[in-house]
Scaffold this motif. Structure first.
Motif, PDB file in Angstrom:
ATOM      1  N   ARG A 316       0.823  -1.210   0.000  1.00  0.00           N
ATOM      2  CA  ARG A 316       0.000   0.000   0.000  1.00  0.00           C
ATOM      3  C   ARG A 316       0.864   1.270   0.000  1.00  0.00           C
ATOM      4  NH1 ARG A 316      -5.313   1.195   1.647  1.00  0.00           N
ATOM      5  NH2 ARG A 316      -5.639   3.160   2.778  1.00  0.00           N
ATOM      6  N   TYR A 317       2.105   1.156   0.539  1.00  0.00           N
ATOM      7  CA  TYR A 317       2.946   2.336   0.747  1.00  0.00           C
ATOM      8  C   TYR A 317       4.172   2.374  -0.179  1.00  0.00           C
ATOM      9  CZ  TYR A 317      -0.115   2.262   4.733  1.00  0.00           C
ATOM     10  OH  TYR A 317      -1.247   2.207   5.517  1.00  0.00           O
ATOM     11  N   HIS A 318       4.190   1.544  -1.211  1.00  0.00           N
ATOM     12  CA  HIS A 318       5.251   1.585  -2.236  1.00  0.00           C
ATOM     13  C   HIS A 318       6.642   1.644  -1.599  1.00  0.00           C
ATOM     14  CE1 HIS A 318       1.744   2.554  -4.656  1.00  0.00           C
ATOM     15  NE2 HIS A 318       1.538   3.605  -3.891  1.00  0.00           N
ATOM     16  N   PRO A 319       7.000   0.667  -0.787  1.00  0.00           N
ATOM     17  CA  PRO A 319       8.225   0.761   0.009  1.00  0.00           C
ATOM     18  C   PRO A 319       9.503   0.666  -0.824  1.00  0.00           C
ATOM     19  CG  PRO A 319       7.277  -1.420   0.200  1.00  0.00           C
ATOM     20  CD  PRO A 319       6.272  -0.595  -0.553  1.00  0.00           C
ATOM     21  N   PHE A 320      10.574   1.180  -0.234  1.00  0.00           N
ATOM     22  CA  PHE A 320      11.916   0.998  -0.801  1.00  0.00           C
ATOM     23  C   PHE A 320      12.531  -0.309  -0.304  1.00  0.00           C
ATOM     24  CE2 PHE A 320      16.587   1.755  -0.467  1.00  0.00           C
ATOM     25  CZ  PHE A 320      16.865   1.871  -1.824  1.00  0.00           C
ATOM     26  N   LEU A 321      12.255  -0.652   0.946  1.00  0.00           N
ATOM     27  CA  LEU A 321      12.796  -1.876   1.542  1.00  0.00           C
ATOM     28  C   LEU A 321      11.713  -2.597   2.323  1.00  0.00           C
ATOM     29  CD1 LEU A 321      16.109  -0.506   3.167  1.00  0.00           C
ATOM     30  CD2 LEU A 321      15.883  -1.590   0.926  1.00  0.00           C
ATOM     31  N   VAL A 322      11.693  -3.926   2.187  1.00  0.00           N
ATOM     32  CA  VAL A 322      10.927  -4.803   3.072  1.00  0.00           C
ATOM     33  C   VAL A 322      11.811  -6.007   3.336  1.00  0.00           C
ATOM     34  CG1 VAL A 322       8.836  -6.163   3.425  1.00  0.00           C
ATOM     35  CG2 VAL A 322       8.737  -4.094   2.007  1.00  0.00           C
ATOM     36  N   ASN A 323      11.883  -6.435   4.583  1.00  0.00           N
ATOM     37  CA  ASN A 323      12.569  -7.706   4.826  1.00  0.00           C
ATOM     38  C   ASN A 323      11.900  -8.496   5.930  1.00  0.00           C
ATOM     39  OD1 ASN A 323      14.600  -5.643   6.458  1.00  0.00           O
ATOM     40  ND2 ASN A 323      14.393  -7.592   7.541  1.00  0.00           N
ATOM     41  N   THR A 324      11.947  -9.790   5.775  1.00  0.00           N
ATOM     42  CA  THR A 324      11.518 -10.707   6.818  1.00  0.00           C
ATOM     43  C   THR A 324      12.703 -10.979   7.730  1.00  0.00           C
ATOM     44  OG1 THR A 324      10.825 -12.987   7.265  1.00  0.00           O
ATOM     45  CG2 THR A 324      11.947 -12.606   5.194  1.00  0.00           C
ATOM     46  N   VAL A 325      12.487 -10.836   9.036  1.00  0.00           N
ATOM     47  CA  VAL A 325      13.514 -11.170  10.029  1.00  0.00           C
ATOM     48  C   VAL A 325      13.262 -12.629  10.397  1.00  0.00           C
ATOM     49  CG1 VAL A 325      14.663 -10.377  12.131  1.00  0.00           C
ATOM     50  CG2 VAL A 325      13.315  -8.776  10.781  1.00  0.00           C
ATOM     51  N   VAL A 326      13.740 -13.525   9.547  1.00  0.00           N
ATOM     52  CA  VAL A 326      13.114 -14.829   9.392  1.00  0.00           C
ATOM     53  C   VAL A 326      13.188 -15.716  10.627  1.00  0.00           C
ATOM     54  CG1 VAL A 326      15.149 -15.885   8.293  1.00  0.00           C
ATOM     55  CG2 VAL A 326      12.875 -16.803   7.840  1.00  0.00           C
ATOM     56  N   GLY A 327      14.304 -15.725  11.345  1.00  0.00           N
ATOM     57  CA  GLY A 327      14.410 -16.618  12.496  1.00  0.00           C
ATOM     58  C   GLY A 327      14.458 -15.900  13.819  1.00  0.00           C
ATOM     59  N   PHE A 328      14.058 -14.629  13.837  1.00  0.00           N
ATOM     60  CA  PHE A 328      14.275 -13.796  15.004  1.00  0.00           C
ATOM     61  C   PHE A 328      13.326 -14.118  16.151  1.00  0.00           C
ATOM     62  CE2 PHE A 328      13.690  -9.758  17.366  1.00  0.00           C
ATOM     63  CZ  PHE A 328      14.988  -9.601  17.815  1.00  0.00           C
ATOM     64  N   ILE A 329      12.106 -14.527  15.837  1.00  0.00           N
ATOM     65  CA  ILE A 329      11.131 -14.716  16.918  1.00  0.00           C
ATOM     66  C   ILE A 329      11.439 -15.966  17.737  1.00  0.00           C
ATOM     67  CG2 ILE A 329       8.674 -14.881  17.476  1.00  0.00           C
ATOM     68  CD1 ILE A 329       7.999 -13.426  14.992  1.00  0.00           C
ATOM     69  N   GLY A 330      12.069 -16.972  17.113  1.00  0.00           N
ATOM     70  CA  GLY A 330      12.538 -18.097  17.894  1.00  0.00           C
ATOM     71  C   GLY A 330      11.851 -19.417  17.607  1.00  0.00           C
TER      72      GLY A 330
END
Length: 465
Positions: A316-330
């Protein structure tokens, strides 16, 4: 719509689309703890069979959270191009998978406006790991802030100079070291230990001064809560190239982050007016499978579907960067290296199919059953998939967030393995500073932050440089 199938003489029946999606998901500890996962491999296959025969129309008409009760569902559904949707709504999910693997990039790009998050998640569940790499590679996404990310032949990096106390001298020491390794072309972006207006503004000013003095063509960001950043802008306290926020996939889970669609619309409008950057893409978002389960905001849906809904929100906000912090939650959500690798490939593919410039924080927490080899395996596969960017952190060990991720050296190694370079303007400046050679490889001078020591200045905090 058929919600049952017969395998090995046994009939498997499902109550609704949400249950099919959940039980068709690859094994994830989060889904298991939520009590929505398949009971075993046979039921998982049965759910995949049922899902493969559903149409994209079935998935659009059965969002996992209803239109009436959820602002992210409304944002996702309202953004669909009806013209494109009418062309693809009759595809079964199985046929859509074949389309994505068979057709050239221009045809894949053309269907993006007709998709909802449930469609994106549904087809992902039918893909193997190699499918996810192969299809994502056909889905490039470019975006422009001060520079342009995602162009062919590039692998960018976020320089993440986190510090346990937000000491400016310590932060800038990491910035200098990171730049000396050719890291930071995606963004110089700090996770603050202290989320206050004055601290955020001070760090942004430090970043901007360094970028200006050394003519480093990149973007700056301090990953504070969006409301803190809005106040920095409202008071004109510091130049801000990118505005950050963590996103969730439902209105309920977003509330746990202190946001909703209305607030993010307001933040986007303020940033558009007051941003320091030149381009049309000036938002930065982070996500990660499991956050909706941890906040009890998943509405009985699985973590992969909820992650796909984060990307619909981000778009919706036409971002420059998106990333998944894939293993951070545990391990409560991704138990081990195998689940982490699968989730990273899923997230990257879903982001690219949604149409956002997708990166990945290839990481794990120390209480997960994962190690450096798992991290490196995922990083190499994402580099093959043309992931837009990864993280660069001293030693790959974040001293503030206390997790393991990719180091400055990993960024250099992946570029060498794939023949990729940083963003063009950044690469040219690194050549001028004799950090990179013309082929994009590190020189003998790389890794020496004394390049940036002038001997006659003192940074905030008393560090002479």
């Amino acid at each position: 719509m058929k919600l049952k199938t017969n395998l090995f003489g046994q009939t498997y029946s499902f109550n609704d689309v949400k249950e099919v999606l959940a039980k068709a998901n690859e094994e994830k500890s989060g889904d298991m703890l939520a009590g929505i996962a398949a009971s075993g491999n046979v039921e998982r296959v049965a759910a995949k069979v049922v899902l493969a025969d559903m149409t994209l129309k079935d998935l659009r008409e059965n969002p996992v959270v209803s239109y009436e009760e959820d602002d992210i569902t409304r944002a996702d559904q309202d953004a669909v191009s009806d013209t494109v949707y009418q062309q693809i709504k009759g595809y079964t999910v199985g046929e859509f998978r074949e389309f994505l693997l068979r057709e050239p990039p221009e045809k894949l790009r053309a269907v993006r406006p007709g998709l909802t998050a449930e469609m994106v998640a549904g087809v992902t569940k039918l893909m193997s790991n190699m499918d996810l790499v192969y299809a994502a590679r056909k889905l490039p996404v470019e975006a422009t802030c001060n520079t342009t990310i995602g162009r062919p032949g590039t692998l960018s990096s976020r320089l993440q100079p986190n510090h346990a106390t937000d000491n400016p001298a310590g932060i800038m020491a990491s910035v200098m070291e990171g730049i000396s390794y050719g890291v930071g072309d995606a963004v110089i972006g700090l996770n603050p230990a202290v989320d206050t207006i004055d601290s955020v503004a001070s760090i942004l000013r430090e970043f901007d001064a360094f970028m200006q003095k050394w003519q480093i063509p990149t973007q700056n960001c301090v990953l504070a809560h969006v409301t803190t950043q809005m106040k920095v802008l409202e008071k004109n306290l510091a130049p801000m190239d990118l505005m950050f926020q963590s996103l969730a996939g439902s209105e309920t889970a977003s509330r746990a982050f202190g946001i909703n669609v209305s607030l993010m619309d307001e933040a986007y409008a303020i940033m558009r007016e007051k941003k320091n950057s030149a381009g049309e893409n000036f938002m930065y978002f982070e996500t990660g499978q499991g956050s909706e389960l941890s906040s009890d905001g998943h509405h009985g849906a699985d973590q992969l579907v909820m992650e796909a809904r984060c990307y619909a929100f981000a778009k919706r906000y036409h971002p420059f960067l998106v990333n998944t912090v894939v293993g951070f939650i545990g391990p409560e959500y991704l138990y081990d290296g195998r689940q982490m690798i699968r989730a990273g490939l899923e997230d990257h593919f879903m982001g690219k199919l949604t149409g956002i410039p997708m990166g990945c924080d290839v990481c794990y927490t120390n209480h997960m059953r994962a190690d450096q080899n798992d991290l490196e395996n995922l990083a190499m596969m994402l580099a093959m998939a043309d992931c837009n960017y990864i993280m660069g952190i001293p030693g790959g060990d974040d001293v503030m967030l206390m997790y393991q991720t990719t180091s400055y050296h990993d960024v250099a190694s992946l570029r060498r393995l794939t023949g990729k370079k940083p963003i063009d303007e950044f690469a040219r400046r690194m050549q001028e500073l004799e950090i990179l050679d013309e082929a994009g490889n590190l020189t003998a001078k790389a890794g020496d932050p004394s390049l940036f020591f002038t001997g006659n200045e003192t940074l905030s905090g008393g560090m002479a440089v």
